[in-house]
Design an enzyme around this catalytic site. Structure first.
Site, PDB file in Angstrom:
ATOM      1  N   ARG A 194      -0.181 -29.920  22.253  1.00  0.00           N
ATOM      2  CA  ARG A 194      -1.452 -29.416  22.440  1.00  0.00           C
ATOM      3  C   ARG A 194      -2.586 -30.316  22.016  1.00  0.00           C
ATOM      4  O   ARG A 194      -2.823 -30.625  20.973  1.00  0.00           O
ATOM      5  CB  ARG A 194      -1.557 -28.049  21.815  1.00  0.00           C
ATOM      6  CG  ARG A 194      -0.624 -27.324  22.554  1.00  0.00           C
ATOM      7  CD  ARG A 194      -1.041 -25.804  21.740  1.00  0.00           C
ATOM      8  NE  ARG A 194      -0.127 -25.787  20.571  1.00  0.00           N
ATOM      9  CZ  ARG A 194       0.182 -24.875  19.546  1.00  0.00           C
ATOM     10  NH1 ARG A 194      -0.428 -23.897  19.688  1.00  0.00           N
ATOM     11  NH2 ARG A 194       0.554 -24.941  18.310  1.00  0.00           N
TER      12      ARG A 194
ATOM     13  N   TYR B  67       3.990 -21.977  15.619  1.00  0.00           N
ATOM     14  CA  TYR B  67       4.035 -22.846  14.724  1.00  0.00           C
ATOM     15  C   TYR B  67       3.870 -22.022  13.414  1.00  0.00           C
ATOM     16  O   TYR B  67       4.490 -21.768  12.324  1.00  0.00           O
ATOM     17  CB  TYR B  67       3.318 -23.964  14.603  1.00  0.00           C
ATOM     18  CG  TYR B  67       3.797 -25.099  15.653  1.00  0.00           C
ATOM     19  CD1 TYR B  67       4.698 -25.844  15.193  1.00  0.00           C
ATOM     20  CD2 TYR B  67       3.449 -24.858  16.987  1.00  0.00           C
ATOM     21  CE1 TYR B  67       5.130 -26.801  15.972  1.00  0.00           C
ATOM     22  CE2 TYR B  67       3.929 -26.189  18.113  1.00  0.00           C
ATOM     23  CZ  TYR B  67       4.841 -26.962  17.321  1.00  0.00           C
ATOM     24  OH  TYR B  67       5.221 -27.898  18.243  1.00  0.00           O
TER      25      TYR B  67
ATOM     26  N   LYS C 246      11.895 -17.676  21.940  1.00  0.00           N
ATOM     27  CA  LYS C 246      11.635 -17.638  20.598  1.00  0.00           C
ATOM     28  C   LYS C 246      12.436 -16.613  19.900  1.00  0.00           C
ATOM     29  O   LYS C 246      13.140 -16.935  18.839  1.00  0.00           O
ATOM     30  CB  LYS C 246      10.223 -17.628  20.291  1.00  0.00           C
ATOM     31  CG  LYS C 246       9.357 -18.751  20.873  1.00  0.00           C
ATOM     32  CD  LYS C 246       7.992 -18.280  20.650  1.00  0.00           C
ATOM     33  CE  LYS C 246       6.866 -19.458  21.307  1.00  0.00           C
ATOM     34  NZ  LYS C 246       5.376 -18.916  21.006  1.00  0.00           N
TER      35      LYS C 246
ATOM     36  N   ASP D 214       7.672 -11.162  19.273  1.00  0.00           N
ATOM     37  CA  ASP D 214       7.436 -12.077  20.235  1.00  0.00           C
ATOM     38  C   ASP D 214       7.747 -11.896  21.624  1.00  0.00           C
ATOM     39  O   ASP D 214       8.915 -11.629  22.064  1.00  0.00           O
ATOM     40  CB  ASP D 214       7.806 -13.671  19.974  1.00  0.00           C
ATOM     41  CG  ASP D 214       6.748 -14.967  20.614  1.00  0.00           C
ATOM     42  OD1 ASP D 214       5.974 -15.253  19.669  1.00  0.00           O
ATOM     43  OD2 ASP D 214       6.640 -14.688  21.648  1.00  0.00           O
TER      44      ASP D 214
ATOM     45  N   CYS E  29      -5.445 -27.082  16.258  1.00  0.00           N
ATOM     46  CA  CYS E  29      -6.474 -26.277  15.589  1.00  0.00           C
ATOM     47  C   CYS E  29      -7.862 -27.092  15.504  1.00  0.00           C
ATOM     48  O   CYS E  29      -8.763 -26.426  16.098  1.00  0.00           O
ATOM     49  CB  CYS E  29      -6.156 -26.121  14.229  1.00  0.00           C
ATOM     50  SG  CYS E  29      -4.807 -24.997  13.798  1.00  0.00           S
TER      51      CYS E  29
ATOM     52  N   ASN F 246     -13.493 -42.837  12.134  1.00  0.00           N
ATOM     53  CA  ASN F 246     -13.286 -43.676  13.707  1.00  0.00           C
ATOM     54  C   ASN F 246     -14.310 -44.544  13.850  1.00  0.00           C
ATOM     55  O   ASN F 246     -14.367 -45.700  14.691  1.00  0.00           O
ATOM     56  CB  ASN F 246     -12.855 -42.857  14.660  1.00  0.00           C
ATOM     57  CG  ASN F 246     -11.219 -42.553  14.461  1.00  0.00           C
ATOM     58  OD1 ASN F 246     -10.483 -43.363  13.931  1.00  0.00           O
ATOM     59  ND2 ASN F 246     -10.818 -41.499  14.852  1.00  0.00           N
TER      60      ASN F 246
ATOM     61  N   LYS G 154     -11.908 -21.024   8.121  1.00  0.00           N
ATOM     62  CA  LYS G 154     -11.100 -22.091   9.039  1.00  0.00           C
ATOM     63  C   LYS G 154     -11.999 -23.065   9.934  1.00  0.00           C
ATOM     64  O   LYS G 154     -11.893 -24.031   9.854  1.00  0.00           O
ATOM     65  CB  LYS G 154      -9.926 -21.253   9.821  1.00  0.00           C
ATOM     66  CG  LYS G 154      -8.529 -20.882   9.251  1.00  0.00           C
ATOM     67  CD  LYS G 154      -8.193 -21.999   8.722  1.00  0.00           C
ATOM     68  CE  LYS G 154      -7.330 -23.041  10.024  1.00  0.00           C
ATOM     69  NZ  LYS G 154      -6.545 -22.179  10.641  1.00  0.00           N
TER      70      LYS G 154
END
Length: 421
Positions: free
Chosen positions: A334, A10, A35, A30, A269, A226, A211
């Protein structure tokens, strides 16, 4: 410039299409031939809105190609960008095997007598210190004293959201460029020259932790929202109205993003980066009780939504689940909460069908493929097309995202998991 991109998932394929659309020449590398064949046929190897068009146009203009094995492509490259995966290991830390393997490959193919250093950029999420203590020694083992002149090492985290990745690439909230000395990189400045966003030139470790900070904060917001949503639901209050009040306060409550009570977080992620941050915290003796609770809160919400979705439903009932990917307009499964919902429904004995126009088992590749068949091996027999989803009478329709707005179903049997009412 000529740019090599390692890893065409992605992040890598989106970067390849966007960079090529800016006029640069891109070579993708890759190990997965599916791909590579997709890129060379002018198609995106993943489903991302608008990416097919970018890659098709770039392929027609001769600005993009892909290979499964590296030969002499790096000799003419100004920049090499590593976008391979760093999935969760068994201990929660990021698995760095793919990064190590591709780094060794790159190091073997760098000419130590290059006239200009190759700007070697890592975008894969990794523990702070990885570039200096893990990647640099691998490069030095191949290039020795020539490393400093042959390679400019950079860490450049990405902030791409699936289904809006192209817009996120060209309109990022920020650009973070980490180097060994925190100095400005001329090649990276040229790469981002046409993009208007705040740029932070920082040390390598400060860039690497970015990140973790961002994704854990997003997970905090989802889990908090939530939990508040569950409280409101149990008190028979309108979580939607409470959220409207909450998000109106942009002075103190920041923004509405990720704060609407609804589905659990998932995807490629947030879960893995929270796990990795937990590992780092434990490894460094840091007490992170809030972070440690995030995944447990998220799992509790998945079970809460399963109970809400099946309340009053007898075993063996016919159930249609609308939406399987973790968000709209992507085929990424995922750690999708919908995959967990489907698994729970099957284990509870319900007759399940799933409608998601973006998910086609034959198109799943790499980690996406492995995760899906590990957790939902019967997926091939569960997916139905739009006509069957609309025509068959189901005892319960469970909508995991806003895709339900696009099909005609009996609303009286609908339970919307994308928002807590």
């Amino acid at each position: 410039m000529k740019i090599a991109i390692f890893g065409l998932g992605y992040v890598g394929s989106t970067a390849a299409g966007c960079i090529a659309s800016q006029g640069h020449c891109v070579i993708g590398i890759d190990v997965n031939p599916v791909k590579v064949e997709a890129i060379n046929a002018g198609r995106a190897p993943v489903h991302e809105p608008g990416l097919d068009d970018l890659i098709s146009a770039a392929r027609k203009d001769g600005r993009i190609a892909a290979v499964t094995e590296l030969s002499d492509e790096l000799a003419e490259c100004d920049i090499a960008i590593v976008c391979v995966g760093t999935p969760s290991g068994v201990d929660g830390a990021h698995d760095m095997n793919h990064v190590a393997e591709v780094t060794r490959t790159i190091a073997r193919h760098i000419d130590p007598t290059r006239h200009h250093p190759l700007t070697l950029v890592y975008r894969s999420t990794m523990r702070p210190g990885s570039c200096e203590k893990f990647i640099l020694p691998i490069i030095e083992a191949s290039l020795g004293d020539a490393t400093g002149k042959a390679v400019e090492l950079v860490y450049n985290p990405e902030f791409l959201r699936e289904a809006s990745a192209i817009d996120d690439y060209f309109n990022p909230p920020k650009i973070v460029i980490g180097t060994l000395q925190g100095a400005r990189s001329a090649n990276m400045a040229a790469l981002y020259d046409e993009i208007d966003a705040p740029i932070f030139h920082v040390g390598m470790r400060e860039a690497e932790i970015t990140k973790f900070v961002d994704n854990s904060w997003h997970a905090v917001k989802v889990a908090f929202a939530n939990e508040i949503g569950r409280i409101c639901q149990n008190l028979d209050l309108s979580a939607r109205q409470v959220h409207e009040i909450f998000k109106s306060d942009s002075k103190l409550n920041i923004s509405a993003t990720y704060t609407r009570p609804g589905g659990a977080f998932g995807g490629s992620c947030l879960p893995k980066d929270v796990r990795a941050l937990q590992y780092i915290a434990a490894d460094t003796g840091s007490a992170t009780h809030l972070v440690d609770a995030l995944l447990r809160s998220n799992e509790a919400h998945k079970h809460h939504q399963f109970q809400q979705a099946t309340e009053g439903l007898e075993r063996g009932a016919k159930v249609l689940m609308v939406g399987l990917s973790f968000k709209l307009e992507t085929d990424d499964l995922r750690e999708s909460p919908a995959v967990d919902m489907a698994r729970k429904l099957l284990e509870a004995g319900y007759e399940l069908e799933i409608y998601d126009p973006w998910v086609e088992p034959g198109n799943l590749v790499g980690q996406n493929l492995g995760y899906t068949y590990a957790w939902l091996p019967a997926i091939d027999g569960l997916l139905v097309d739009k006509a069957r989803a609309e025509s068959r009478v189901h005892d319960r329709v469970i909508a995991t995202n806003r895709l339900v707005d696009d099909i005609a179903i009996d609303a009286s049997r609908l339970v919307d998991m994308s928002v807590i009412p």
